[in-house]
Design a protein around this motif. Structure first.
Motif, mmCIF file in Angstrom:
data_model
loop_
_atom_site.group_PDB
_atom_site.id
_atom_site.type_symbol
_atom_site.label_atom_id
_atom_site.label_comp_id
_atom_site.label_asym_id
_atom_site.label_seq_id
_atom_site.Cartn_x
_atom_site.Cartn_y
_atom_site.Cartn_z
ATOM 1 N N GLY A 1 0.790 -1.216 0.000
ATOM 2 C CA GLY A 1 0.000 0.000 0.000
ATOM 3 C C GLY A 1 0.825 1.269 0.000
ATOM 4 N N VAL A 2 2.121 1.147 -0.306
ATOM 5 C CA VAL A 2 3.006 2.304 -0.344
ATOM 6 C C VAL A 2 3.290 2.625 -1.801
ATOM 7 C CG1 VAL A 2 5.265 3.203 0.327
ATOM 8 C CG2 VAL A 2 4.057 1.617 1.849
ATOM 9 N N ARG A 3 2.824 3.791 -2.234
ATOM 10 C CA ARG A 3 3.047 4.199 -3.621
ATOM 11 C C ARG A 3 4.375 4.923 -3.729
ATOM 12 N NH1 ARG A 3 -1.959 7.681 -4.741
ATOM 13 N NH2 ARG A 3 -1.566 8.094 -2.572
ATOM 14 N N VAL A 4 5.218 4.489 -4.635
ATOM 15 C CA VAL A 4 6.512 5.136 -4.845
ATOM 16 C C VAL A 4 6.701 5.390 -6.337
ATOM 17 C CG1 VAL A 4 7.659 4.161 -2.824
ATOM 18 C CG2 VAL A 4 7.726 2.910 -4.946
ATOM 19 N N SER A 5 7.345 6.497 -6.622
ATOM 20 C CA SER A 5 7.697 6.760 -8.013
ATOM 21 C C SER A 5 8.923 5.918 -8.337
ATOM 22 C CB SER A 5 8.025 8.246 -8.201
ATOM 23 O OG SER A 5 9.230 8.569 -7.509
ATOM 24 N N GLU A 6 9.242 5.814 -9.617
ATOM 25 C CA GLU A 6 10.452 5.084 -10.008
ATOM 26 C C GLU A 6 11.676 5.713 -9.352
ATOM 27 O OE1 GLU A 6 10.925 4.431 -14.189
ATOM 28 O OE2 GLU A 6 8.862 3.738 -14.418
ATOM 29 N N GLU A 7 11.713 7.042 -9.323
ATOM 30 C CA GLU A 7 12.849 7.745 -8.724
ATOM 31 C C GLU A 7 12.964 7.447 -7.233
ATOM 32 O OE1 GLU A 7 14.559 12.268 -8.000
ATOM 33 O OE2 GLU A 7 12.655 11.999 -9.033
ATOM 34 N N GLN A 8 11.847 7.446 -6.537
ATOM 35 C CA GLN A 8 11.870 7.165 -5.102
ATOM 36 C C GLN A 8 12.313 5.730 -4.821
ATOM 37 O OE1 GLN A 8 7.810 8.349 -4.576
ATOM 38 N NE2 GLN A 8 8.383 10.175 -3.411
ATOM 39 N N ALA A 9 11.830 4.782 -5.615
ATOM 40 C CA ALA A 9 12.248 3.388 -5.445
ATOM 41 C C ALA A 9 13.751 3.255 -5.687
ATOM 42 C CB ALA A 9 11.461 2.475 -6.374
ATOM 43 N N MET A 10 14.244 3.950 -6.696
ATOM 44 C CA MET A 10 15.688 3.909 -6.983
ATOM 45 C C MET A 10 16.490 4.529 -5.832
ATOM 46 S SD MET A 10 16.193 2.233 -9.707
ATOM 47 C CE MET A 10 17.860 2.602 -10.193
ATOM 48 N N LEU A 11 15.973 5.628 -5.254
ATOM 49 C CA LEU A 11 16.658 6.252 -4.117
ATOM 50 C C LEU A 11 16.713 5.313 -2.915
ATOM 51 C CD1 LEU A 11 15.289 9.913 -4.209
ATOM 52 C CD2 LEU A 11 17.673 9.210 -4.447
ATOM 53 N N ILE A 12 15.606 4.644 -2.649
ATOM 54 C CA ILE A 12 15.569 3.692 -1.538
ATOM 55 C C ILE A 12 16.577 2.574 -1.790
ATOM 56 C CG2 ILE A 12 14.157 1.941 -0.376
ATOM 57 C CD1 ILE A 12 11.742 3.850 -0.871
ATOM 58 N N LEU A 13 16.555 2.027 -2.990
ATOM 59 C CA LEU A 13 17.479 0.947 -3.332
ATOM 60 C C LEU A 13 18.929 1.425 -3.212
ATOM 61 C CD1 LEU A 13 17.714 -1.985 -4.342
ATOM 62 C CD2 LEU A 13 17.784 -1.063 -6.641
ATOM 63 N N ALA A 14 19.224 2.580 -3.772
ATOM 64 C CA ALA A 14 20.596 3.097 -3.736
ATOM 65 C C ALA A 14 21.059 3.361 -2.310
ATOM 66 C CB ALA A 14 20.690 4.374 -4.561
ATOM 67 N N ARG A 15 20.169 3.844 -1.463
ATOM 68 C CA ARG A 15 20.550 4.162 -0.088
ATOM 69 C C ARG A 15 20.950 2.909 0.696
ATOM 70 N NH1 ARG A 15 18.576 8.498 3.751
ATOM 71 N NH2 ARG A 15 19.221 9.621 1.910
ATOM 72 N N PHE A 16 20.293 1.790 0.434
ATOM 73 C CA PHE A 16 20.517 0.598 1.252
ATOM 74 C C PHE A 16 21.304 -0.508 0.552
ATOM 75 C CE2 PHE A 16 17.030 2.860 3.168
ATOM 76 C CZ PHE A 16 17.451 2.908 4.492
ATOM 77 N N ASP A 17 21.598 -0.356 -0.721
ATOM 78 C CA ASP A 17 22.385 -1.340 -1.472
ATOM 79 C C ASP A 17 23.867 -1.088 -1.197
ATOM 80 O OD1 ASP A 17 23.428 -3.153 -3.267
ATOM 81 O OD2 ASP A 17 23.035 -1.895 -5.027
ATOM 82 N N ARG A 18 24.375 -1.685 -0.132
ATOM 83 C CA ARG A 18 25.745 -1.409 0.314
ATOM 84 C C ARG A 18 26.811 -1.939 -0.632
ATOM 85 N NH1 ARG A 18 25.878 -0.551 6.565
ATOM 86 N NH2 ARG A 18 27.549 0.791 5.878
#
Length: 121
Positions: free
Chosen positions: A71-88
């Motif tokens: 139920g969390v809507r994310v834009s492609e950019e937001q999903a990429m930011l989340i992934l980039a932040r935590f992809d060590r």
């Protein structure tokens, strides 16, 4: 200092009071362990549900799909930011440890009442 005070106050306790105190502390530790185990089990289950292809890592599309299912809507950019932040390790995916870090550092991610997510920069 607090530990010293605690030890000094324990000297004033009867054997019965001391036994009761340690039983309460032991029960508290047991309940804490049970709670942590349950939360860990739930996070592992969430990871497995998001890892659609069973590769033991969550890809960008699996992350976006999993967030949408939650139920969390994310834009492609937001999903990429989340992934980039935590992809060590920089492989473009989240392994289990990276996913756990994401969940444990959820303050980096906010979800508006409307269900739209963002990443604190």
């Amino acid at each position: 200092e607090g530990a010293q005070r605690e030890m000094m106050s324990e000297r004033d306790l009867s054997a019965e009071e001391l036994r009761n105190k340690y039983m309460r502390e032991s029960d508290l530790v047991r309940r804490l362990r049970e709670e942590l185990f349950e939360k860990s089990r739930m996070m592992k289950s969430m990871f497995q549900r998001m890892d659609i292809d069973g590769s033991t890592s969550i890809s960008y599309s699996e992350l976006q799909h999993g967030l949408e299912r939650a139920g969390v809507r994310v834009s492609e950019e937001q999903a990429m930011l989340i992934l980039a932040r935590f992809d060590r390790d920089g492989d473009g995916k989240l392994d289990y440890n990276e996913f756990m870090r994401l969940l444990q550092n959820a303050s980096d991610i906010y979800v508006h009442d409307t269900g739209v997510a963002g990443v604190n920069q």
